[in-house]
Design a protein around this motif. Structure first.
Motif, PDB file in Angstrom:
ATOM      1  N   ALA A  90       0.881  -1.284   0.126  1.00 29.38           N
ATOM      2  CA  ALA A  90       0.077   0.062  -0.076  1.00 29.38           C
ATOM      3  C   ALA A  90       0.852   1.169  -0.038  1.00 29.38           C
ATOM      4  O   ALA A  90       0.480   2.330  -0.665  1.00 29.38           O
ATOM      5  N   GLY A  92       3.799   1.465  -1.454  1.00 27.50           N
ATOM      6  CA  GLY A  92       4.373   1.495  -2.736  1.00 27.50           C
ATOM      7  C   GLY A  92       3.346   2.190  -3.468  1.00 27.50           C
ATOM      8  O   GLY A  92       3.420   3.102  -4.485  1.00 27.50           O
ATOM      9  N   GLN A  93       2.244   1.788  -3.620  1.00 32.62           N
ATOM     10  CA  GLN A  93       0.942   2.080  -4.603  1.00 32.62           C
ATOM     11  C   GLN A  93       0.678   3.660  -4.375  1.00 32.62           C
ATOM     12  O   GLN A  93       0.241   4.205  -5.172  1.00 32.62           O
ATOM     13  N   ALA A  94       0.622   3.990  -2.963  1.00 33.46           N
ATOM     14  CA  ALA A  94       0.352   5.376  -2.531  1.00 33.46           C
ATOM     15  C   ALA A  94       1.155   6.206  -3.395  1.00 33.46           C
ATOM     16  O   ALA A  94       0.700   7.351  -3.612  1.00 33.46           O
ATOM     17  N   ARG A  95       2.397   6.129  -3.437  1.00 33.21           N
ATOM     18  CA  ARG A  95       3.327   7.050  -4.423  1.00 33.21           C
ATOM     19  C   ARG A  95       2.687   7.194  -5.666  1.00 33.21           C
ATOM     20  O   ARG A  95       2.982   8.376  -5.979  1.00 33.21           O
ATOM     21  N   LEU A  96       2.071   6.197  -6.420  1.00 28.96           N
ATOM     22  CA  LEU A  96       1.558   6.424  -7.642  1.00 28.96           C
ATOM     23  C   LEU A  96       0.230   7.049  -7.484  1.00 28.96           C
ATOM     24  O   LEU A  96       0.096   8.117  -8.265  1.00 28.96           O
ATOM     25  N   LEU A  97      -0.479   6.981  -6.564  1.00 27.36           N
ATOM     26  CA  LEU A  97      -1.710   7.578  -6.111  1.00 27.36           C
ATOM     27  C   LEU A  97      -1.337   9.142  -5.961  1.00 27.36           C
ATOM     28  O   LEU A  97      -2.396   9.973  -6.583  1.00 27.36           O
ATOM     29  N   ALA A  99       1.028  10.783  -6.950  1.00 20.07           N
ATOM     30  CA  ALA A  99       1.421  11.426  -8.168  1.00 20.07           C
ATOM     31  C   ALA A  99       0.448  11.487  -9.279  1.00 20.07           C
ATOM     32  O   ALA A  99       0.317  12.687  -9.820  1.00 20.07           O
ATOM     33  N   PHE A 100      -0.642  10.773  -9.304  1.00 16.51           N
ATOM     34  CA  PHE A 100      -1.733  10.998 -10.103  1.00 16.51           C
ATOM     35  C   PHE A 100      -2.455  12.239  -9.562  1.00 16.51           C
ATOM     36  O   PHE A 100      -3.184  13.009 -10.280  1.00 16.51           O
ATOM     37  N   ALA A 180      -4.977   7.708   1.093  1.00 17.95           N
ATOM     38  CA  ALA A 180      -5.312   7.999  -0.362  1.00 17.95           C
ATOM     39  C   ALA A 180      -6.521   9.013  -0.260  1.00 17.95           C
ATOM     40  O   ALA A 180      -6.640  10.076  -0.949  1.00 17.95           O
TER      41      ALA A 180
END
Lengths: 228, 228
Positions: A90, A92-97, A99-100, A180
């Motif tokens: 989570a 790791g994923q949060a960094r993409l979220l 950035a989005f 998020a």
């Protein structure tokens, strides 16, 4: 002692930074007390302890942490109860979220409220803000903001992934709010506090979600002072 | 017995569905054996057991599951080792990441390879595909695809949040690949298998990430049959 350094307007009680709001909500989520310390664009000396030029900066009883996402990771590690992520995947994923959200929502909102933000600042800070932001925008703050009615449909369309997600689940983090949600919500608090321009259609599921977020922690964010 | 129903081209060994590739990788991640069962657009009868009209469908020894994300959640719950998410917050976040990838990457790639996909199909399935997709696109497959050189810079720019994320960490899920990586990678496998059009600049960090993904599981995805 826990201090959260944050930007304020001419009125010291107007605290509008989107990145600070992400951390305000994360601290509330963790049940951690803190004192918000107002600073202004031209008075960032307190941030030097964290070698930072931007807010938020957290002083957690002598441990200085900068950058909203780094602060979130620090809080998760130091205070694992009431998880913001609940595991490394989570995080790791949060960094993409992040950035989005930064790329779509922050950048989308910015020109639509930029003159309103300027109107909340005192003369000296306002001049600094105008010069820096007009250079970035390539036009005057007023010209940028004048396009907001025309820009709004495209902005709302850019939120499609968020809207679709809220068709399946109550929060972006699932059944309950977590990082998020605070990341997006903090961004929307920036607009809410600085501007009376309504970004969301009343029928938009994101509008209903934002209402739920405003209700959290006994209406904590709802009670924030607005600049207008 | 574990069966994964998936679309194939005229050549039965050409398996190009982006959503199926997400599950292929998820099954490999979990270390679960499976048999890929090829079907075609006009022969979706095997999917009726799952009340589905789209691939992937998983038959896990009599338990039928449809929809790639539902299958991922099912796999995580049923086979918790080698987590794809590692907790409910990551599962919640993943729905937003899926929506972002579908909205940006799937929709961005589709017109750029749509005539190439058609070229991989037999006559009957090709006619069905052409009619349905031209209705959706509002132009011929060839017209849509002819714009791809012009569309490419905008597509690459739309990947900015992904690119920024890979500046901080090796995979979208952090230090190691998990669902978010398979979600994006499956989408890129669709293009790789159906078309020789190169979506990514050789210097793009996403290109390097894709190479790492192709190497996973002893080069499993790298060995997939290409249509050209």
């Amino acid at each position: 002692m826990r201090q959260l350094f944050e930007l304020c307007g001419r009125d010291e009680d107007v605290r509008f930074s989107p990145y600070v709001w992400r951390i305000r909500m994360a601290l509330m989520h963790k049940g951690l007390d803190f004192e918000g310390v107002p600073i202004r664009f031209l008075n960032k000396q307190p941030l030097e302890n964290a070698q930072s030029k931007t807010v938020p900066v957290l002083n957690d009883d002598g441990t200085w942490v900068k950058d909203s996402f780094e602060i979130a990771l620090y809080l998760e590690k130091t205070y694992p109860d009431a998880p913001l992520f609940g595991g490394p995947i989570a995080e790791g994923q949060a960094r993409l979220l992040n950035a989005f959200i930064d790329n779509t929502v922050v950048r989308g909102i910015f020109p639509m409220i930029v003159a309103d933000i300027h109107a909340r600042l005192d003369e000296k800070n306002g001049s600094y803000f105008r010069e820096a932001r007009e250079k970035f925008l390539g036009c005057s703050l007023e010209e940028a903001q004048a396009g907001r009615d025309a820009a709004l449909p495209k902005f709302r369309a850019s939120l499609t992934p968020i809207r679709n997600t809220l068709g399946f689940q109550k929060f972006l983090s699932g059944d309950a709010p977590a990082w998020a949600d605070y990341c997006l919500f903090g961004t929307l608090m920036w607009a809410r506090i600085a501007s009376d321009f309504e970004l969301l259609d009343a029928d938009d599921p994101i509008h209903a979600w934002r209402e739920s977020m405003l209700d959290l922690f006994d209406g904590y964010a709802r009670s924030a002072k607005l600049a207008y």
